[in-house]
Motif scaffolding. Structure first.
Motif, mmCIF file in Angstrom:
data_model
loop_
_atom_site.group_PDB
_atom_site.id
_atom_site.type_symbol
_atom_site.label_atom_id
_atom_site.label_comp_id
_atom_site.label_asym_id
_atom_site.label_seq_id
_atom_site.Cartn_x
_atom_site.Cartn_y
_atom_site.Cartn_z
ATOM 1 N N UNK A 1 2.327 6.321 7.057
ATOM 2 C CA UNK A 1 3.069 5.800 8.200
ATOM 3 C C UNK A 1 3.061 4.279 8.197
ATOM 4 N N UNK A 2 1.901 3.713 7.941
ATOM 5 C CA UNK A 2 1.758 2.262 8.030
ATOM 6 C C UNK A 2 2.400 1.551 6.845
ATOM 7 N N UNK A 3 2.296 2.148 5.657
ATOM 8 C CA UNK A 3 3.008 1.584 4.505
ATOM 9 C C UNK A 3 4.511 1.567 4.773
ATOM 10 N N UNK A 4 5.022 2.665 5.341
ATOM 11 C CA UNK A 4 6.454 2.743 5.654
ATOM 12 C C UNK A 4 6.837 1.682 6.675
ATOM 13 N N UNK A 5 5.988 1.507 7.695
ATOM 14 C CA UNK A 5 6.268 0.502 8.720
ATOM 15 C C UNK A 5 6.328 -0.892 8.116
ATOM 16 N N UNK A 6 5.362 -1.208 7.268
ATOM 17 C CA UNK A 6 5.337 -2.529 6.625
ATOM 18 C C UNK A 6 6.591 -2.738 5.773
ATOM 19 N N UNK A 7 6.940 -1.725 4.988
ATOM 20 C CA UNK A 7 8.101 -1.850 4.106
ATOM 21 C C UNK A 7 9.395 -1.992 4.897
ATOM 22 N N UNK A 8 9.432 -1.401 6.088
ATOM 23 C CA UNK A 8 10.634 -1.475 6.928
ATOM 24 C C UNK A 8 10.704 -2.761 7.741
ATOM 25 N N UNK A 9 9.613 -3.516 7.783
ATOM 26 C CA UNK A 9 9.579 -4.720 8.595
ATOM 27 C C UNK A 9 9.321 -4.446 10.061
ATOM 28 N N UNK A 10 8.673 -3.297 10.355
ATOM 29 C CA UNK A 10 8.351 -2.934 11.734
ATOM 30 C C UNK A 10 6.908 -3.290 12.066
ATOM 31 N N UNK A 11 6.591 -3.290 13.337
ATOM 32 C CA UNK A 11 5.212 -3.446 13.796
ATOM 33 C C UNK A 11 4.482 -2.141 13.519
ATOM 34 N N UNK A 12 3.288 -2.217 12.960
ATOM 35 C CA UNK A 12 2.553 -1.017 12.536
ATOM 36 C C UNK A 12 1.328 -0.805 13.425
ATOM 37 N N UNK A 13 1.296 0.353 14.076
ATOM 38 C CA UNK A 13 0.160 0.719 14.931
ATOM 39 C C UNK A 13 -0.468 1.997 14.404
ATOM 40 N N UNK A 14 -1.765 1.966 14.123
ATOM 41 C CA UNK A 14 -2.489 3.155 13.695
ATOM 42 C C UNK A 14 -3.184 3.824 14.864
ATOM 43 N N UNK A 15 -3.303 5.138 14.797
ATOM 44 C CA UNK A 15 -4.052 5.892 15.812
ATOM 45 C C UNK A 15 -5.059 6.806 15.114
ATOM 46 N N UNK A 16 -6.154 7.098 15.825
ATOM 47 C CA UNK A 16 -7.270 7.844 15.242
ATOM 48 C C UNK A 16 -7.291 9.305 15.665
ATOM 49 N N UNK A 17 -6.131 9.853 16.046
ATOM 50 C CA UNK A 17 -6.031 11.266 16.428
ATOM 51 C C UNK A 17 -5.690 12.147 15.238
ATOM 52 N N UNK A 18 -5.710 11.569 14.040
ATOM 53 C CA UNK A 18 -5.579 12.316 12.792
ATOM 54 C C UNK A 18 -6.859 12.188 11.996
ATOM 55 N N UNK A 19 -6.884 12.692 10.769
ATOM 56 C CA UNK A 19 -8.115 12.670 9.976
ATOM 57 C C UNK A 19 -8.534 11.292 9.482
ATOM 58 N N UNK A 20 -7.622 10.330 9.396
ATOM 59 C CA UNK A 20 -7.967 9.017 8.856
ATOM 60 C C UNK A 20 -8.929 8.273 9.780
ATOM 61 N N UNK A 21 -9.783 7.463 9.187
ATOM 62 C CA UNK A 21 -10.731 6.654 9.941
ATOM 63 C C UNK A 21 -10.185 5.242 10.119
#
Length: 234
Positions: free
Chosen positions: A187-207
């Motif tokens: 999600x975040x790689x896609x956001x960066x590549x699109x030139x969008x603001x990238x927000x991560x959330x911890x409600x998935x498995x990633x830390x």
């Protein structure tokens, strides 16, 4: 922390709008056991997609967390002799339509709040568009979204930025005016590549350590968005 005007929020679905393991853990175990003829085959299927049958949860770096249904089926297929890929994809997509969804926060209230702030909203998921629409309908939030985009909607799948850019373009938005919220590095790689603001959330498995290097901010869950928006505007 003030920045340019934000006009839209684009959400990933699984692990973002819905808690990942609480929603998909029991479902995945059920599907694996239904596909397998014996415990040994079930173990092979689980290992293929990075799923722990005993803990009933996905491994943090499971390839299917941010993957498409077809990618998951491709991993399972070598352990299912006699099955075809297209039939397996269809079976998994249909079974996913009725998964019991677990919201990290009351979604209707949160999304209504965001719309009340004048924001346009969308879903961009690596799940099928039909599943995304079924899940939005089940949660009673379909009408709160301006666009719902799946991996099969004609724009490809994350981490390519194409589906994110399609969302912005369809609404006449500059990508820099859009916040992409997701629980995975895809999600975040896609956001960066699109030139969008990238927000991560911890409600998935990633830390947090997985997401922080790629994100403008990392929140516990999407319930933190209103406060983050207020801080940014200030």
């Amino acid at each position: 922390m003030a920045g340019g005007k934000i006009r839209a929020v684009l959400f990933d679905k699984d692990g973002t709008l819905f808690d990942f393991d609480a929603t998909w853990g029991a479902w995945a175990k059920l599907q694996i056991e239904a596909l397998a003829n014996d415990p040994q085959q079930a173990g092979r299927l689980a290992a293929a997609i990075g799923f722990d049958l005993e803990r009933v949860e996905f491994e943090p770096h499971s390839p299917v967390i941010a993957g498409t249904v077809r990618e998951a089926a491709e991993l399972l297929l070598p352990h299912l002799p006699g099955r075809s890929l297209d039939d397996l994809v269809l079976e998994l997509e249909q079974a996913a339509h009725d998964v019991p969804l677990v919201e990290p926060v009351p979604l209707a209230a949160l999304l209504s709040d965001l719309r009340g702030r004048g924001l346009q909203l969308g879903i961009c998921t690596n799940d099928a568009e039909s599943s995304a629409r079924a899940h939005a309908a089940q949660a009673g939030i379909t009408d709160l979204f301006d666009r719902i985009i799946g991996y099969d909607s004609g724009h490809g799948a994350k981490p390519t930025p194409r589906p994110l850019l399609a969302f912005a373009d369809s609404l006449g938005l500059d990508p820099a005016e859009v916040v992409m919220v997701g629980d995975s590095q895809h999600d975040l790689h896609a956001a960066r590549a699109a030139g969008m603001i990238a927000i991560g959330v911890l409600s998935g498995p990633a830390e947090r350590a997985d997401l922080a290097p790629l994100a403008d901010a990392v929140l516990d869950h999407i319930g933190g968005l209103p406060d983050w928006l207020a801080r940014r505007a200030g």
